[in-house]
Design a protein around this motif. Structure first.
Motif, short mmCIF file in Angstrom:
data_model
loop_
_atom_site.label_atom_id
_atom_site.label_comp_id
_atom_site.label_asym_id
_atom_site.label_seq_id
_atom_site.Cartn_x
_atom_site.Cartn_y
_atom_site.Cartn_z
N ASP A 1 0.84 -1.21 0.00
CA ASP A 1 0.00 0.00 0.00
C ASP A 1 0.86 1.25 0.00
OD1 ASP A 1 -2.29 -1.53 -0.04
OD2 ASP A 1 -2.63 -1.39 2.14
N CYS A 2 1.96 1.23 0.82
CA CYS A 2 2.87 2.38 0.87
C CYS A 2 3.57 2.58 -0.48
CB CYS A 2 3.91 2.21 1.96
SG CYS A 2 3.25 2.33 3.63
N ARG A 3 3.89 1.48 -1.15
CA ARG A 3 4.58 1.57 -2.44
C ARG A 3 3.68 2.19 -3.50
NH1 ARG A 3 6.20 -0.70 -7.24
NH2 ARG A 3 8.44 -0.93 -7.51
N LEU A 4 2.40 1.83 -3.43
CA LEU A 4 1.46 2.40 -4.41
C LEU A 4 1.31 3.92 -4.23
CD1 LEU A 4 -1.37 -0.28 -4.54
CD2 LEU A 4 0.25 0.29 -6.34
N SER A 5 1.40 4.39 -2.99
CA SER A 5 1.22 5.82 -2.75
C SER A 5 2.54 6.59 -2.81
CB SER A 5 0.55 6.04 -1.39
OG SER A 5 1.36 5.53 -0.35
N ALA A 6 3.66 5.90 -2.92
CA ALA A 6 4.97 6.58 -2.96
C ALA A 6 5.19 7.20 -4.33
CB ALA A 6 6.08 5.60 -2.64
N VAL A 7 5.90 8.35 -4.34
CA VAL A 7 6.15 9.05 -5.61
C VAL A 7 7.63 9.17 -5.91
CG1 VAL A 7 4.02 10.39 -5.88
CG2 VAL A 7 5.79 11.20 -4.34
N GLU A 8 8.45 9.21 -4.91
CA GLU A 8 9.89 9.36 -5.13
C GLU A 8 10.53 8.00 -5.35
OE1 GLU A 8 11.90 11.67 -2.20
OE2 GLU A 8 10.26 13.12 -2.07
N ALA A 9 11.54 7.97 -6.22
CA ALA A 9 12.23 6.73 -6.57
C ALA A 9 13.00 6.16 -5.38
CB ALA A 9 13.18 6.96 -7.75
N ALA A 10 13.61 7.00 -4.56
CA ALA A 10 14.37 6.53 -3.40
C ALA A 10 13.44 5.86 -2.40
CB ALA A 10 15.13 7.69 -2.75
N GLU A 11 12.26 6.43 -2.22
CA GLU A 11 11.28 5.85 -1.29
C GLU A 11 10.80 4.49 -1.81
OE1 GLU A 11 7.09 7.07 0.91
OE2 GLU A 11 7.89 8.37 -0.66
N ILE A 12 10.58 4.38 -3.11
CA ILE A 12 10.13 3.11 -3.72
C ILE A 12 11.23 2.06 -3.58
CG2 ILE A 12 9.55 2.00 -5.91
CD1 ILE A 12 8.07 4.57 -6.66
N MET A 13 12.51 2.45 -3.78
CA MET A 13 13.61 1.49 -3.64
C MET A 13 13.73 0.99 -2.19
SD MET A 13 16.56 3.03 -6.18
CE MET A 13 17.83 2.15 -5.32
#
Length: 195
Positions: free
Chosen positions: A165-177
């Motif tokens: 769920d957090c990954r779907l709402s994340a926008v920055e590449a560092a946060e997704i990694m």
């Protein structure tokens, strides 16, 4: 392999229901061991086993109502006679201790209900546990009934769902990694637990 010098039956005991007496007599049939059965007062019996070399073992069977009690305490050196007594001991679920004497060391076998429960080696004043029977059924039942792993799997799956769920709402590449790295660790733990 070390040559056994003698075998001692120490405080060994057999309990025989009267109905098993004929089976007991059949078990002592051996072409190299002769036996004599004496019936004593009150129905007690005494069985004398003698091998070809003249070594003998006396098996007193004291009668208590419908039960025969045989208490053994003797030393044997003949392997054939020793083997016959040991087979009787196992077949009729004997309890007690058997001391096997070798040059330089002694092995103590502790029997319960005809099965070896513990073997100890005595050597020059030291002792070493060689074998000990452990009843693993209660431990296996506990592990079977234990639901700790299932609860841990449920917690990991809940964390994976939260991370997705957090990954779907994340926008920055560092946060997704960072989330992907956590997902990878949780999936690895889940794989280990489910295996």
């Amino acid at each position: 392999m070390a040559q056994r010098l003698a075998t001692e039956f120490v405080k060994a005991r057999l309990l025989l229901p009267e109905s098993q007496m004929s089976k007991f007599i059949q078990h002592i049939q051996d072409p190299h061991v002769h036996h004599r059965v004496r019936i004593l007062d009150n129905g007690s019996r005494e069985i004398v086993l003698e091998d070809e070399n003249g070594e003998a073992a006396n098996l007193p069977l004291d009668r208590y109502r419908n039960l025969f009690v045989c208490e053994l305490s003797f030393r044997l050196s003949n392997p054939r006679l020793t083997s016959l007594i040991r087979r009787l001991f196992v077949a009729f679920k004997g309890d007690g201790m058997v001391r096997r004497i070798y040059p330089g060391f002694v092995m103590l076998d502790f029997y319960a209900e005809g099965a070896v429960r513990r073997i100890i080696e005595l050597n020059a004043g030291t002792s070493r546990l060689v074998f000990e029977h452990r009843d693993q059924i209660p431990e296996l039942e506990y592990r079977f009934r234990s639901t700790d792993i299932e609860r841990e799997i449920e917690r990991i799956r809940a964390r994976v769902d939260l991370l997705l769920d957090c990954r779907l709402s994340a926008v920055e590449a560092a946060e997704i990694m960072g989330i992907d790295k956590l997902l990878h660790e949780e999936c690895r733990r889940l794989f280990i637990l489910e295996a």
